[in-house]
Each structure stands twice: as C-alpha cells, then as structure tokens.
Scaffold this motif. Structure first.
Motif, short mmCIF file in Angstrom:
data_model
loop_
_atom_site.label_atom_id
_atom_site.label_comp_id
_atom_site.label_asym_id
_atom_site.label_seq_id
_atom_site.Cartn_x
_atom_site.Cartn_y
_atom_site.Cartn_z
N TYR A 1 0.82 -1.21 0.00
CA TYR A 1 0.00 0.00 0.00
C TYR A 1 0.86 1.26 0.00
O TYR A 1 0.48 2.28 -0.59
CB TYR A 1 -0.92 0.02 1.22
CG TYR A 1 -2.18 -0.79 1.06
CD1 TYR A 1 -2.98 -0.67 -0.07
CD2 TYR A 1 -2.58 -1.68 2.05
CE1 TYR A 1 -4.13 -1.41 -0.22
CE2 TYR A 1 -3.74 -2.43 1.92
CZ TYR A 1 -4.51 -2.29 0.78
OH TYR A 1 -5.65 -3.03 0.64
N SER A 2 2.01 1.20 0.68
CA SER A 2 2.85 2.39 0.78
C SER A 2 3.44 2.82 -0.56
O SER A 2 3.90 3.95 -0.70
CB SER A 2 3.99 2.13 1.78
OG SER A 2 4.94 1.21 1.25
N LEU A 3 3.42 1.93 -1.52
CA LEU A 3 3.95 2.25 -2.85
C LEU A 3 2.86 2.70 -3.82
O LEU A 3 3.09 2.80 -5.02
CB LEU A 3 4.68 1.03 -3.42
CG LEU A 3 5.84 0.48 -2.60
CD1 LEU A 3 6.41 -0.77 -3.24
CD2 LEU A 3 6.93 1.53 -2.42
N THR A 4 1.67 2.95 -3.27
CA THR A 4 0.55 3.37 -4.11
C THR A 4 -0.08 4.64 -3.54
O THR A 4 0.30 5.11 -2.46
CB THR A 4 -0.52 2.26 -4.18
OG1 THR A 4 -1.12 2.12 -2.87
CG2 THR A 4 0.08 0.94 -4.59
N ASN A 5 -1.07 5.15 -4.24
CA ASN A 5 -1.83 6.31 -3.75
C ASN A 5 -3.15 5.86 -3.13
O ASN A 5 -4.15 6.59 -3.20
CB ASN A 5 -2.10 7.29 -4.90
CG ASN A 5 -3.06 6.70 -5.93
OD1 ASN A 5 -3.12 5.48 -6.10
ND2 ASN A 5 -3.81 7.55 -6.61
N ALA A 6 -3.17 4.67 -2.55
CA ALA A 6 -4.39 4.08 -2.01
C ALA A 6 -5.07 5.05 -1.04
O ALA A 6 -4.46 5.61 -0.14
CB ALA A 6 -4.06 2.77 -1.29
N SER A 7 -6.36 5.26 -1.26
CA SER A 7 -7.15 6.16 -0.43
C SER A 7 -8.61 5.82 -0.62
O SER A 7 -9.02 5.32 -1.68
CB SER A 7 -6.89 7.62 -0.80
OG SER A 7 -7.81 8.48 -0.13
N LEU A 8 -9.40 6.12 0.39
CA LEU A 8 -10.83 5.85 0.29
C LEU A 8 -11.48 6.71 -0.78
O LEU A 8 -12.46 6.32 -1.40
CB LEU A 8 -11.49 6.11 1.65
CG LEU A 8 -12.98 5.81 1.75
CD1 LEU A 8 -13.23 4.32 1.55
CD2 LEU A 8 -13.53 6.25 3.10
N PHE A 9 -10.89 7.90 -1.02
CA PHE A 9 -11.48 8.83 -1.97
C PHE A 9 -10.81 8.78 -3.35
O PHE A 9 -11.19 9.52 -4.25
CB PHE A 9 -11.40 10.26 -1.44
CG PHE A 9 -12.03 10.40 -0.08
CD1 PHE A 9 -13.40 10.31 0.08
CD2 PHE A 9 -11.25 10.62 1.05
CE1 PHE A 9 -13.99 10.44 1.32
CE2 PHE A 9 -11.83 10.75 2.30
CZ PHE A 9 -13.21 10.65 2.44
N ALA A 10 -9.78 7.96 -3.51
CA ALA A 10 -9.09 7.88 -4.80
C ALA A 10 -9.97 7.14 -5.81
O ALA A 10 -10.54 6.09 -5.51
CB ALA A 10 -7.76 7.17 -4.63
N THR A 11 -10.09 7.72 -6.99
CA THR A 11 -10.89 7.07 -8.04
C THR A 11 -10.26 5.78 -8.51
O THR A 11 -10.94 4.82 -8.84
CB THR A 11 -11.07 8.03 -9.23
OG1 THR A 11 -9.77 8.44 -9.69
CG2 THR A 11 -11.87 9.25 -8.82
N GLU A 12 -8.93 5.75 -8.53
CA GLU A 12 -8.22 4.53 -8.89
C GLU A 12 -6.90 4.48 -8.13
O GLU A 12 -6.29 5.51 -7.85
CB GLU A 12 -7.97 4.47 -10.40
CG GLU A 12 -7.08 5.58 -10.93
CD GLU A 12 -6.71 5.36 -12.39
OE1 GLU A 12 -6.65 4.19 -12.80
OE2 GLU A 12 -6.47 6.36 -13.08
N THR A 13 -6.49 3.27 -7.81
CA THR A 13 -5.23 3.08 -7.09
C THR A 13 -4.13 2.81 -8.10
O THR A 13 -4.23 1.88 -8.89
CB THR A 13 -5.35 1.90 -6.11
OG1 THR A 13 -6.39 2.17 -5.17
CG2 THR A 13 -4.04 1.70 -5.36
N ARG A 14 -3.09 3.63 -8.04
CA ARG A 14 -1.99 3.46 -8.99
C ARG A 14 -0.67 3.41 -8.24
O ARG A 14 -0.54 3.92 -7.14
CB ARG A 14 -1.97 4.59 -10.02
CG ARG A 14 -1.63 5.94 -9.47
CD ARG A 14 -1.57 7.01 -10.58
NE ARG A 14 -1.07 8.27 -10.06
CZ ARG A 14 -1.81 9.18 -9.46
NH1 ARG A 14 -3.11 8.96 -9.28
NH2 ARG A 14 -1.27 10.29 -9.01
N PHE A 15 0.30 2.81 -8.89
CA PHE A 15 1.63 2.67 -8.32
C PHE A 15 2.35 4.03 -8.36
O PHE A 15 2.42 4.68 -9.39
CB PHE A 15 2.43 1.64 -9.11
CG PHE A 15 3.83 1.43 -8.62
CD1 PHE A 15 4.08 0.68 -7.49
CD2 PHE A 15 4.91 2.01 -9.29
CE1 PHE A 15 5.38 0.48 -7.04
CE2 PHE A 15 6.20 1.82 -8.84
CZ PHE A 15 6.44 1.06 -7.72
N THR A 16 2.89 4.45 -7.19
CA THR A 16 3.58 5.74 -7.10
C THR A 16 5.03 5.60 -6.67
O THR A 16 5.72 6.61 -6.51
CB THR A 16 2.86 6.67 -6.11
OG1 THR A 16 2.82 6.04 -4.82
CG2 THR A 16 1.44 6.99 -6.58
#
Length: 302
Positions: free
Chosen positions: A50-65
């Motif tokens: 999860y720490s390598l992504t923009n995972a969030s309850l409000f994120a439209t899509e989870t992507r690798f960051t």
C-alpha cells in the motif's frame, strides 16, 4: 569338543522414512509459522504494498507511485515533528522506569509478607488497560484535578504545550515501572550471596558493593527492560489519544503511531499512513538492533 557360543548381533535401529520425519517436524512447526505469517508477515507485506501506491478511500483509482509517499514524508514538517515527539517520549520512557525500577527492586529484595504484597502492588499497573490508566490520570491531572488541589497550584499538566508531553511520559513510565522492577528483582535474586559476603569481608561500602557487584550482574535485565521500553515508547498511542488527542496545540504530543492512525483512518490516506508505519518499523528495528548489540557486548565484557 569346544562349544561355540553364538553372540547375538545387535538389532538394527529401524529409521522412519524421510517423509515421515519431515511430516512429524512440520506438525510442530507449521502452526506457529502459519500464525506468524498470517498475523505478522502478511500485514507488513500488505502495508508495504500500500505504501507504494496512492491508495485512499477517496481515490478514483489506485496506482503505483513508487517511493513518492516516503519522499513526501521525509520532507513533511508534521511527520518530522511527530518523529521528534516520539524520540523525546521514548527517551523518557526508557530512562525513568529503568532508573526507578532498579531502586524499587533493591528496596523490595527482602523476605517477608509485606514485601511480597508490595511487589504485587507495584505490578498492578502493568496489567491494567492503558485506557483505564489514562482516564484515572486525566482526572488527577486536570486543571481542577486532585494533584493541583493537593499542591495548591493551578498547573496545566495536560493543557500546557510545554508540559503535556512530559506528563504523558511520566504516566507511561509509572505504568511500566512494575515490569522493570520485577525483571530487576528476578536478576537480584539470582546473584550469588557469596559475592556480597565477600565484598562485605573486603570492607566495601553499600554503594561500592552495588556498583562493583550488583550492577554488573544486572546487565541482562537492563537489556530486556531497555528493548521493551524502546518498543513501548515508539508505539505509544492509547495514552495520547485519551489524554490529549495529539494536542494541546498542533501536534505537540502527536507521535508517529498516533499520526499513522489519524492519517490512515481519519484522513483515509491509506498509502501515506502505510509508508509512515513502514518507516516506523524500520526505525524500531534499527534502534532495537543497535541497542541489543551494544548491551549484549557489555554483558560479554562484564
């Protein structure tokens, strides 16, 4: 005619097949490994992912960051402040119970029912819930609380930004005092009496006997207490949530563990809070490893 006596050959030991031995070993090891993998390794790996992504309850899509969350945290004043708060709080929690625990253990290292009862009294706070302890101390340390009434002063133990963190450090140290005292007391009772008697015969004073005989033999207990207190300080959350909720002011008592919960469950920024948790895990592992190495080397030198 000579009678030949046959000597019976020793019976051969029948070895179990290799697979049976492996299955026998796994039957003991597998449950523990499974529990450790499910409740320790899996959450750590999941948090790292999860720490390598923009995972969030409000994120439209989870992507690798990539490492963006980590780089953002290392430049974030709020995170650096929480790291400073955590360091100060941990130093208090490591030093105070260790020093006071040695004194209490020396005082209680005597036979008799009274000292046995006092050992139980000192250990009671350890088994109490952190929330219960925090609620009791919050009632005592309020501006109109019992402590200010007894002292006849009006001190903001929890409302003054300059005192709140030290008050929390004192409360956690008070709760951990019983644990340190028991560990030191067990070490004291393991010291051979002949060493103290030899020191008495040599004319050593009580302080010299403690410094030259008792304290060096308490090295293993010091190692155990220091590592446990380090972990307690770095993961402090319950007391802070109940007593100050990270205040007074902005982040004056907010530790890294407190911010992990706030960012992850209040602000719903899962990726950022996971990066914060992984950083805290790395810091705890490094600091604990260094402390263990230094204290273990001291035990060997002694």
């Amino acid at each position: 005619m000579l009678l030949r006596q046959r000597v019976a050959a020793p019976a051969r030991k029948v070895r179990a097949p290799a697979w049976d031995r492996v299955a026998y070993l796994l039957s003991f090891v597998a449950p523990g490994v499974l529990v450790y993998a499910c409740f320790v390794l899996a959450p750590i790996l999941l948090s790292f992912g999860y720490s390598l992504t923009n995972a969030s309850l409000f994120a439209t899509e989870t992507r690798f960051t990539g490492l963006d969350n980590y780089l953002r945290l290392l430049a974030d004043p709020a995170f650096l402040t929480s790291l400073k708060v955590t360091t100060i709080l941990t130093l208090i929690i490591v030093v105070v119970p260790n020093v006071a625990g040695v004194g209490v253990a020396v005082l209680l290292d005597r036979p008799g029912w009274l000292y046995n009862a006092l050992r139980g009294v000192f250990f009671v706070p350890v088994v109490l819930s952190s929330v219960v302890v925090s609620v009791v101390w919050m009632a005592m340390l309020q501006d109109e609380g019992l402590l200010n009434q007894v002292l006849g002063v009006r001190v903001g133990w929890l409302s003054d930004p300059d005192l709140a963190l030290y008050s929390i450090g004192f409360i956690i140290s008070w709760q951990m005092l019983g644990f340190c005292s028991v560990v030191y007391l067990a070490a004291l009772q393991g010291i051979p009496q002949s060493l103290n008697e030899a020191a008495d015969i040599d004319g050593a004073s009580a302080w010299t006997r403690f410094r030259k005989v008792t304290w060096p033999l308490l090295a293993p207990a010091l190692t155990t207490n220091t590592v446990m207190l380090l972990i307690t300080g770095f993961k402090a959350y319950d007391h802070i949530q109940v007593l100050t909720a990270g205040g007074p002011g902005v982040g004056t008592t907010a530790t890294v563990a407190f911010n992990v919960i706030q960012v992850g469950f209040t602000a719903n920024r899962t990726g950022e809070s996971s990066a914060m948790a992984i950083l805290m895990l790395v810091i705890i592992a490094v600091v604990s490893g260094v402390v263990l190495r230094v204290l273990n080397r001291r035990e060997v030198d002694l």
